[in-house]
Design a protein around this motif. Structure first.
Motif, mmCIF file in Angstrom:
data_model
loop_
_atom_site.group_PDB
_atom_site.id
_atom_site.type_symbol
_atom_site.label_atom_id
_atom_site.label_comp_id
_atom_site.label_asym_id
_atom_site.label_seq_id
_atom_site.Cartn_x
_atom_site.Cartn_y
_atom_site.Cartn_z
ATOM 1 N N THR B 17 -12.839 -1.279 -6.840
ATOM 2 C CA THR B 17 -11.857 -2.125 -7.529
ATOM 3 C C THR B 17 -10.654 -2.390 -6.629
ATOM 4 O OG1 THR B 17 -12.563 -1.230 -9.632
ATOM 5 C CG2 THR B 17 -10.411 -2.292 -9.602
ATOM 6 N N VAL B 18 -10.148 -1.341 -5.993
ATOM 7 C CA VAL B 18 -9.001 -1.528 -5.091
ATOM 8 C C VAL B 18 -9.399 -2.445 -3.933
ATOM 9 C CG1 VAL B 18 -7.374 -0.379 -3.538
ATOM 10 C CG2 VAL B 18 -8.018 0.709 -5.700
ATOM 11 N N TYR B 19 -10.604 -2.218 -3.400
ATOM 12 C CA TYR B 19 -11.077 -3.015 -2.263
ATOM 13 C C TYR B 19 -11.112 -4.495 -2.634
ATOM 14 C CZ TYR B 19 -14.274 -4.582 1.446
ATOM 15 O OH TYR B 19 -14.853 -5.242 2.504
ATOM 16 N N ARG B 20 -11.707 -4.790 -3.783
ATOM 17 C CA ARG B 20 -11.864 -6.192 -4.168
ATOM 18 C C ARG B 20 -10.519 -6.834 -4.534
ATOM 19 N NH1 ARG B 20 -17.043 -7.376 -4.005
ATOM 20 N NH2 ARG B 20 -18.613 -5.824 -4.585
ATOM 21 N N GLU B 21 -9.682 -6.089 -5.218
ATOM 22 C CA GLU B 21 -8.424 -6.680 -5.693
ATOM 23 C C GLU B 21 -7.363 -6.761 -4.606
ATOM 24 O OE1 GLU B 21 -7.178 -4.623 -9.166
ATOM 25 O OE2 GLU B 21 -8.814 -5.425 -10.389
ATOM 26 N N ARG B 22 -7.446 -5.866 -3.616
ATOM 27 C CA ARG B 22 -6.368 -5.783 -2.634
ATOM 28 C C ARG B 22 -6.860 -6.074 -1.212
ATOM 29 N NH1 ARG B 22 -1.625 -6.129 -3.666
ATOM 30 N NH2 ARG B 22 -0.689 -4.236 -2.837
ATOM 31 N N GLY B 60 -5.166 13.404 -5.995
ATOM 32 C CA GLY B 60 -4.436 12.746 -7.065
ATOM 33 C C GLY B 60 -2.939 12.971 -7.001
ATOM 34 N N GLU B 61 -2.452 13.548 -5.882
ATOM 35 C CA GLU B 61 -0.998 13.780 -5.779
ATOM 36 C C GLU B 61 -0.272 12.437 -5.690
ATOM 37 O OE1 GLU B 61 -1.432 16.155 -2.415
ATOM 38 O OE2 GLU B 61 -1.746 17.998 -3.544
ATOM 39 N N ALA B 62 -0.807 11.555 -4.858
ATOM 40 C CA ALA B 62 -0.314 10.179 -4.829
ATOM 41 C C ALA B 62 -1.356 9.344 -5.577
ATOM 42 C CB ALA B 62 -0.184 9.706 -3.391
ATOM 43 N N GLY B 63 -1.004 8.101 -5.894
ATOM 44 C CA GLY B 63 -1.967 7.245 -6.571
ATOM 45 C C GLY B 63 -3.142 6.927 -5.653
ATOM 46 N N LEU B 64 -4.230 6.481 -6.277
ATOM 47 C CA LEU B 64 -5.421 6.154 -5.488
ATOM 48 C C LEU B 64 -5.121 5.062 -4.472
ATOM 49 C CD1 LEU B 64 -8.456 6.257 -4.881
ATOM 50 C CD2 LEU B 64 -8.804 4.639 -6.758
ATOM 51 N N TRP B 69 -4.307 3.088 1.032
ATOM 52 C CA TRP B 69 -3.441 2.444 2.024
ATOM 53 C C TRP B 69 -3.231 3.354 3.228
ATOM 54 C CZ3 TRP B 69 -2.125 -2.246 3.096
ATOM 55 C CH2 TRP B 69 -2.075 -3.225 2.093
ATOM 56 N N ARG B 70 -3.032 4.635 2.946
ATOM 57 C CA ARG B 70 -2.789 5.591 4.034
ATOM 58 C C ARG B 70 -4.004 5.642 4.968
ATOM 59 N NH1 ARG B 70 -1.421 11.162 1.639
ATOM 60 N NH2 ARG B 70 0.012 9.924 0.407
ATOM 61 N N ILE B 71 -5.184 5.663 4.355
ATOM 62 C CA ILE B 71 -6.400 5.715 5.187
ATOM 63 C C ILE B 71 -6.540 4.433 6.004
ATOM 64 C CG2 ILE B 71 -8.928 5.908 5.133
ATOM 65 C CD1 ILE B 71 -8.627 7.516 2.544
ATOM 66 N N VAL B 72 -6.259 3.295 5.374
ATOM 67 C CA VAL B 72 -6.377 2.017 6.098
ATOM 68 C C VAL B 72 -5.395 1.986 7.272
ATOM 69 C CG1 VAL B 72 -5.972 -0.478 5.914
ATOM 70 C CG2 VAL B 72 -7.275 0.699 4.138
ATOM 71 N N ILE B 73 -4.166 2.407 7.030
ATOM 72 C CA ILE B 73 -3.166 2.371 8.106
ATOM 73 C C ILE B 73 -3.559 3.316 9.238
ATOM 74 C CG2 ILE B 73 -0.778 3.036 8.663
ATOM 75 C CD1 ILE B 73 -0.006 1.798 5.943
ATOM 76 N N ASP B 130 6.184 -1.454 -3.962
ATOM 77 C CA ASP B 130 7.578 -1.086 -4.223
ATOM 78 C C ASP B 130 7.962 0.122 -3.358
ATOM 79 O OD1 ASP B 130 6.560 1.176 -5.471
ATOM 80 O OD2 ASP B 130 6.632 0.279 -7.455
ATOM 81 N N TYR B 131 9.251 0.475 -3.389
ATOM 82 C CA TYR B 131 9.734 1.525 -2.491
ATOM 83 C C TYR B 131 9.020 2.868 -2.736
ATOM 84 C CZ TYR B 131 13.611 -1.580 -1.146
ATOM 85 O OH TYR B 131 14.361 -2.623 -0.666
ATOM 86 N N ARG B 132 8.809 3.156 -4.018
ATOM 87 C CA ARG B 132 8.177 4.438 -4.350
ATOM 88 C C ARG B 132 6.761 4.508 -3.736
ATOM 89 N NH1 ARG B 132 4.584 5.993 -7.839
ATOM 90 N NH2 ARG B 132 4.466 3.931 -8.766
ATOM 91 N N ARG B 133 6.022 3.393 -3.879
ATOM 92 C CA ARG B 133 4.652 3.356 -3.371
ATOM 93 C C ARG B 133 4.651 3.419 -1.840
ATOM 94 N NH1 ARG B 133 0.158 1.481 -6.021
ATOM 95 N NH2 ARG B 133 1.158 2.323 -7.849
ATOM 96 N N ILE B 134 5.572 2.689 -1.218
ATOM 97 C CA ILE B 134 5.648 2.727 0.250
ATOM 98 C C ILE B 134 5.943 4.157 0.704
ATOM 99 C CG2 ILE B 134 6.953 1.935 2.280
ATOM 100 C CD1 ILE B 134 7.403 -0.722 0.780
ATOM 101 N N ALA B 135 6.845 4.815 -0.028
ATOM 102 C CA ALA B 135 7.186 6.199 0.316
ATOM 103 C C ALA B 135 5.955 7.098 0.214
ATOM 104 C CB ALA B 135 8.286 6.701 -0.619
#
Lengths: 510, 165
Positions: B17-22, B60-64, B69-73, B130-135
């Motif tokens: 779902t994340v892959y297709r939507e984002r 699950g500490e951060a959102g999926l 995003w972290r893995i992609v970066i 948003d800032y929280r997600r980027i953090a």
């Protein structure tokens, strides 16, 4: 993003286009992740956390047996939503889980297509008449609690065809069911050279809805229960596949009997397992002569004349007539250097129709192989009409680069789709033959820069002047080739292995 | 409360779902890191394949989405660091989707920003996080995100002015 300085936003916008047409390729991701097509459904199912069950049982140690049994049932019902089965389970008795066929989710398109293949490619009179569109996916638990996936489709005659992931598959008609009794059992051995065979697993069917438990007894008089899934009407059959415990894999401890009982424990049937010494796998001398393709003489005309409306076409020194009834007549009308080369060798005469089955691009074709001849007749069945093209394929080649650019010696397109197919297949084959060639199989195992050096040293100008493009990627190399139709084929190699490719169904790469 | 409840296995469907939507924002950010569209596609593909293989390690500490995003970066950064990314010299290696010169020049310009500034800028602009997600993605404090974004803006403006002089 409104808070951005317009100048900064403009730089960012122009630095990376919005990529409106980019959609990604999820299947390629799955391939790269090593998720095989048959695993995908299993992998999709969320993992059932083991904790609730353990805690529940721990707190209820002192409770009477009947309550524990009820807990067991609740745990099963609790766990099954992970498979989406809660609403599907009809009953749970002993080792049997009964699952509603009509409420089960449809099988994936690729599986429906596999069932369709059983139907369309069978010779006349041998089709199981399976109904692929009706195929369902059944998920259940095996002996050690592991998930099992069964795909099952009814047949027109009241039987069924099935594929059990990790096990076998096939079709059963009602007559076979009746002749085999309420239960069947089959086994799988493995044997290493110089060692005793090991009995690895048992698999079978239950053809009586009264069967509630199955017990597998062993030569050493021990026994284990065998769980099975019973699929309701129109299948009306049970399925099991279970590994044999390691202490029962050696001779002397092997399975000896399968026992079926009803819910009251009354014996319904037993199946004794007999171990016979297999006959030597040798053909008796001078009784059967196996002809090589080169020795096989193909008929000069089809069994019946091509009926109207006919399709006709000519190319590469041959003319072909295809009848609505599937009768095909090949006639040589000219001479080419390729046809000269085929003389005295074997060739495959065939036609194909391009279609989509359950959304999957499919080439439905049939060919007959024999000694090359100027007049050959074949009969198509299960292909449908009209066909998109016919061809005569030589037996040689598959080296890279191919003298014919990976085309067949005779390619007669009968539709525009057929013409595009020949072009696309040539590109896909060219790429596949290159990547899978013996030399490339060795080269592609090298590290990045070494791959390039070895490729250039081995193929030199042939590669530079070919249509194959390549570039290094993480842990490997990606090859592409674009057909004259604009379709691009790609083979992704990671650590020497094929991680992804889109050359099928045009060609095979490994 | 059992600690086992915390460990949540991610299903393939959730990742898909994340892959297709984002996919497009993911690809744009990857493109900005690796500098080449095809390599960016590979990086996103490789990152999601990694995520699938390691989905049972997701805590699950951060959102999926942050986790993905972290893995992609990280994957894109490792793609960028790999040898063999220099312009092709062999005719067989040419890329018919080579980005145009202006976009490449602008990417080089943005490449002069410190890494954290670049990543914050890309995640805010291309991914609209948003800032929280980027953090979460960059494992920094939300306050640091705001400060870094400010600094990135100032640096880009300065680079634009220098380039136009």
């Amino acid at each position: 993003v409104s808070s951005f300085d317009p100048r900064v936003a403009e730089v960012l916008e122009r630095a990376a286009p919005s990529l409106e047409n980019a959609h990604g390729n999820w299947n390629a991701v799955l391939e790269l992740a090593g998720v095989r097509a048959t695993d995908r459904i299993e992998a999709v199912a969320p993992v059932i956390p083991p904790a609730p069950r353990r805690r529940l049982v721990a707190r209820r140690r002192s409770v009477i047996v009947a309550v524990l049994a009820l807990c067991g049932l609740l745990i099963v019902l609790f766990a099954t939503p992970a498979f989406g089965l809660r609403d599907l389970i009809v009953d749970f008795i002993g080792g049997r889980t009964s699952v509603s066929f009509v409420k089960s989710e449809p099988a994936p398109a690729a599986i429906k297509k596999r069932f369709l293949d059983l139907f369309t490619e069978a010779p006349p009179g041998m089709s199981p008449h399976v109904l692929p569109a009706e195929a369902r996916q059944i998920t259940f638990r095996g002996a050690a609690g592991q998930k099992r996936i069964l795909w099952v489709a009814p047949t027109r005659g009241g039987g069924f065809c099935s594929i059990l992931v990790g096990g076998g598959g096939g079709c059963v008609d009602r007559q076979t069911e009746q002749s085999q009794g309420p239960i069947t059992i089959d086994g799988a051995f493995s044997q290493r050279r110089g060692q005793q065979p090991l009995f690895r697993e048992v698999e079978g069917h239950v053809f009586s809805s009264k069967v509630a438990t199955l017990t597998l007894e062993f030569q050493d008089h021990r026994s284990i229960p065998i769980p099975f899934v019973y699929v309701t009407s129109p299948i009306d059959a049970g399925f099991f596949l279970t590994g044999v415990p390691s202490d029962h894999q050696q001779q002397g401890h092997w399975p000896s009997e399968l026992v079926a009982r009803d819910a009251q424990g009354k014996l319904i049937a037993t199946k004794t397992i007999r171990y016979a010494t297999p006959p030597p796998n040798r053909l008796p001398p001078n009784r059967i002569r196996i002809l090589t393709p080169k020795q096989r003489v193909l008929p000069t005309a089809p069994p019946v004349a091509p009926s109207q409306p006919q399709q006709e076409g000519s190319a590469d020194g041959f003319h072909v007539v295809v009848g609505r009834n599937g009768a095909v007549q090949f006639t040589q009308t000219g001479r080419t250097s390729e046809l000269e080369r085929l003389a005295g060798h074997s060739a495959g005469y065939g036609c194909f129709r391009l279609t989509r089955e359950f959304g999957i691009f499919t080439v439905r074709g049939l060919s007959q192989e024999g000694r090359f001849a100027p007049n050959v007749g074949i009969q198509l069945y299960g292909i449908g009409a009209p066909v998109d093209g016919c061809e005569i394929d030589g037996s040689g080649g598959h080296r890279w680069p191919d003298a014919l650019g990976s085309h067949s010696p005779v390619e007669i397109a009968l539709t525009a789709k057929g013409r595009a197919f020949f072009a696309d297949r040539a590109a896909a084959r060219d790429l596949a033959h290159f990547v899978r060639s013996g030399r490339m199989q060795k080269i592609r195992k090298e590290s990045g820069p070494q791959i390039l050096r070895d490729m250039r040293a081995t193929y030199g100008p042939a590669l530079t002047h070919s249509r194959i493009r390549y570039r290094l990627t993480v842990g490997g190399i990606t090859f592409t080739e674009t057909s004259s139709t604009g379709k691009t084929f790609r083979v992704v190699v990671v650590h020497g292995r094929i991680a992804h490719s889109n050359v099928e169904p045009y060609a095979k790469v490994f | 409360v059992s600690t086992q409840i915390k460990a949540r296995a991610v299903s393939l469907e959730e990742i898909e779902t994340v892959y297709r939507e984002r996919y497009r924002p993911l690809l744009r950010v990857a493109l900005m890191i690796v500098g080449d569209l095809e390599a960016a596609e590979d990086a996103v593909q490789e990152a999601f394949a990694r995520a699938i293989r390691h989905r049972f390690e997701f805590r699950g500490e951060a959102g999926l989405e942050s986790w993905l995003w972290r893995i992609v970066i990280n994957t894109a950064k490792s793609h960028h660091a790999k040898p063999g990314r220099s312009p092709a010299t062999d005719p067989a290696e040419t890329d018919d989707r080579r980005p145009d010169a202006e976009a490449a020049a602008l990417r080089r310009l943005l490449g002069q920003l410190p890494e954290r500034q670049r990543l914050v800028l890309f995640l805010r602009y291309y991914a609209d996080l948003d800032y929280r997600r980027i953090a979460e993605v960059l494992t920094i404090a939300p306050g640091t995100v705001a400060a870094t974004l400010n600094a990135a803006h100032a640096k880009v403006r300065q680079l634009i002015e220098e380039a136009s002089e």
